[in-house]
Scaffold this motif. Structure first.
Motif, PDB file in Angstrom:
ATOM      1  N   THR A  76      -2.459   5.425   5.338  1.00  0.00           N
ATOM      2  CA  THR A  76      -3.572   5.398   5.954  1.00  0.00           C
ATOM      3  C   THR A  76      -3.925   6.696   6.646  1.00  0.00           C
ATOM      4  O   THR A  76      -2.700   7.421   6.632  1.00  0.00           O
ATOM      5  CB  THR A  76      -3.646   4.148   7.248  1.00  0.00           C
ATOM      6  N   GLN A 128       0.806  -1.162   0.016  1.00  0.00           N
ATOM      7  CA  GLN A 128      -0.047   0.086   0.210  1.00  0.00           C
ATOM      8  C   GLN A 128       0.540   1.069  -0.207  1.00  0.00           C
ATOM      9  O   GLN A 128       0.491   2.215  -0.629  1.00  0.00           O
ATOM     10  CB  GLN A 128      -1.051   0.103   1.099  1.00  0.00           C
ATOM     11  N   ARG A 162       2.453   2.713  -3.226  1.00  0.00           N
ATOM     12  CA  ARG A 162       1.593   3.231  -4.265  1.00  0.00           C
ATOM     13  C   ARG A 162       1.504   4.783  -4.322  1.00  0.00           C
ATOM     14  O   ARG A 162       1.581   5.187  -2.942  1.00  0.00           O
ATOM     15  CB  ARG A 162       0.229   2.692  -4.284  1.00  0.00           C
ATOM     16  N   GLY A 180      -0.750   6.077  -1.534  1.00  0.00           N
ATOM     17  CA  GLY A 180      -1.382   5.136  -0.907  1.00  0.00           C
ATOM     18  C   GLY A 180      -1.006   5.187   0.764  1.00  0.00           C
ATOM     19  O   GLY A 180       0.470   5.075   0.910  1.00  0.00           O
TER      20      GLY A 180
END
Length: 146
Positions: free
Chosen positions: A48, A40, A43, A46
């Motif tokens: 959180t 993740q 990218r 990408g």
């Protein structure tokens, strides 16, 4: 050489140049450009959001909620008996007189008088709630409460 405003700068070695990644293998930050392989975070865009714990109930939801902000309390003010003589207009104290004297804010809808200090003279209080001790002090000074 004298230091002037036109030639001052940061101390030597205090500022490091930012690493320009993705500029080829010879530059030292090519290919994956410090992002590792796949995943993740490799990218673009990408990542959180702050506070995300991988689907586990996050800390800000686990801790109990506390506190309360009274909407009436935001529009209520308290006035000391020692401040009443500053607000008295023709010996009368009401909400408008308190606002005019700057003892309460413009948005205040209600004000309560409580005992703190002495009442200097006879004052008439109109349309304001008064604590038991303040009532006694005002009446002792020869004032009235309506």
């Amino acid at each position: 050489m004298t230091t002037r405003l036109n030639n001052i700068g940061p101390a030597p070695g205090s500022k490091r140049r930012k690493k320009r990644v993705g500029r080829g293998i010879a530059a030292g930050g090519g290919k994956t450009a410090g992002r590792g392989h796949k995943g993740q975070r490799a990218r673009s865009g990408g990542n959180t959001r702050p506070g995300f714990e991988g689907g586990q109930l996050p800390l800000q939801k686990r801790v109990p909620a506390f506190g309360f902000r009274s909407r009436i309390g935001m529009k209520t003010a308290e006035v000391r008996t020692s401040e009443l003589d500053r607000a008295a207009r023709d010996g009368v104290v009401d909400l408008d007189a308190l606002k005019a004297a700057g003892l309460v804010g413009k948005r205040v809808v209600r004000a309560r008088i409580f005992l703190s200090g002495d009442v200097s003279g006879a004052i008439e209080v109109r349309g304001l709630p008064v604590s038991k001790g303040a009532r006694a002090a005002i009446e002792k000074a020869g004032g009235t409460i309506n």
